[in-house]
Scaffold this active site. Structure first.
Site, PDB file in Angstrom:
ATOM      1  N   LYS A 100       0.894  -1.156   0.000  1.00 13.40           N
ATOM      2  CA  LYS A 100       0.000   0.000   0.000  1.00 13.40           C
ATOM      3  C   LYS A 100       0.928   1.199   0.000  1.00 13.40           C
ATOM      4  CE  LYS A 100      -2.751   2.863   2.825  1.00 13.40           C
ATOM      5  NZ  LYS A 100      -3.310   3.141   4.144  1.00 13.40           N
ATOM      6  N   ALA A 187      -9.137   5.638   3.968  1.00 13.99           N
ATOM      7  CA  ALA A 187      -9.007   6.821   4.826  1.00 13.99           C
ATOM      8  C   ALA A 187     -10.276   7.662   4.865  1.00 13.99           C
ATOM      9  CB  ALA A 187      -7.839   7.716   4.407  1.00 13.99           C
ATOM     10  N   GLY A 188     -10.592   8.125   6.058  1.00 15.30           N
ATOM     11  CA  GLY A 188     -11.706   9.045   6.240  1.00 15.30           C
ATOM     12  C   GLY A 188     -12.962   8.414   6.807  1.00 15.30           C
TER      13      GLY A 188
END
Lengths: 258, 66
Positions: A100, A187-188
């Site tokens: 990643k 993410a988020g």
């Protein structure tokens, strides 16, 4: 490859579309339980100096490698060179040639440096890595990464650890429309509905860490995320009804008495 | 002789190999990556790469991350 019942990245088939990070849990036992309940088949890890103090527990003692594949990240890297080096170190640890890929541009936002990211992607693809770059919710960048040979592209919903959800669903939708490789929203995500929203839009998967690890009850949140990802995917496959401004009766008028 | 191991000075035997160092540290070679002076040492070479005084050695593994 996209579409179909299962997620396939670089020829590897996943039954679960939920990827889970291993950071920030209160302890390894909680993490182990949360991973099990989440149903995930791939977990992210970082490459860091080994503990020379043998009294400390080791992460890998709590990850059953028969159950989970490892996706090493390059978190903390601010240049393409650094990210390439960490990817090679990760490969040398020897359990994965997947990465990643993170190349961070700014400490406060942890937003990616896309120029360096693209550079690192090209180098690593040439070097035989399965590269999954973490990028902005930018359709042009996503396309460039795909063209550079990324096995999947991981646009952010919002800054890492922010829990703000999918801040720009329209951009994510554009990325999804044009993509030939799987799109994993990374993410988020703050809570289950955020993951469901991403999946309903047609994202191929979601990566969650802080929302699970930082929840009051990480194991319960892991279950919520599993169900949200499954529900979102089912809703996407089922095909939602169009939105309309006015009502349309669910019950027929026919058969009412005069 | 002194090497710099994971950011700290450490006394090791003269000419110790990477493999021997891992043994002394009770680290499983299958779970680490080793870098000596910026070069990644392939696992199959652990037994033959001898460290020299002043070498900067980093031993890395997988830790928690998102």
């Amino acid at each position: 490859m996209r579409g179909g019942d299962t997620l396939i990245i670089a020829g590897k088939e996943f039954r679960s579309r939920l990827f889970v990070g291993t950071g920030k849990y209160p302890d390894f036992v909680t993490m182990e339980k949360a991973l099990a309940v989440s149903g995930t088949e791939m977990v992210t890890v970082a490459v860091r100096r080994v503990n020379l103090d043998r009294t400390q527990e080791s992460l890998l003692d709590f990850i059953d490698l028969k159950k989970y594949s490892l996706l090493p990240n390059t978190a903390g890297c601010y240049t393409a060179d650094d990210a390439v080096k960490y990817s090679r170190l990760a490969r040398e640890v020897g359990m994965s040639n997947w990465v990643k890929l993170e190349v961070i541009g700014d400490q406060r936002t942890l937003f990616p440096d896309n120029e360096e990211l693209l550079k690192a992607t090209k180098i690593l693809v040439k070097d035989g890595f399965v590269v999954m770059p973490y990028t902005n919710d930018d359709p042009i960048m996503a396309k460039k990464l795909e063209d550079a040979g990324a096995a999947a592209v991981m646009p952010l919903g919002a800054p890492i650890g922010s829990g703000l959800g999918i801040r720009n669903p329209h951009n994510i939708a554009i990325i999804l429309q044009g993509a030939k490789v799987p799109i994993i929203v990374d993410a988020g995500v703050g809570t289950a509905s955020d993951a469901a929203i991403a999946m309903e839009m047609g994202a191929d998967g979601v990566l969650v860490n802080t929302a699970i690890a930082g929840a009051k009850d990480p194991v319960k949140m892991a279950e919520a995320m599993r169900k949200a990802v499954e529900a979102g995917r089912l809703a996407y496959e089922a095909g939602r009804i169009p939105k309309k401004s006015y009502a349309s009766a669910s019950t027929t008028m026919e058969g009412m008495i005069e | 002789m002194t090497i710099h191991l994971n950011g700290k000075a450490r006394e090791v035997a003269e000419g110790v190999t990477v493999g021997r160092l891992l043994e002394e540290l009770k680290l499983q070679p299958l779970r680490v990556a080793v870098q000596v002076n910026q070069d990644i040492i392939k696992r199959e070479r652990y037994g033959e790469v001898a460290l020299q005084s002043g070498d900067t050695v980093e031993i890395l593994t997988f830790m928690s991350g998102g």
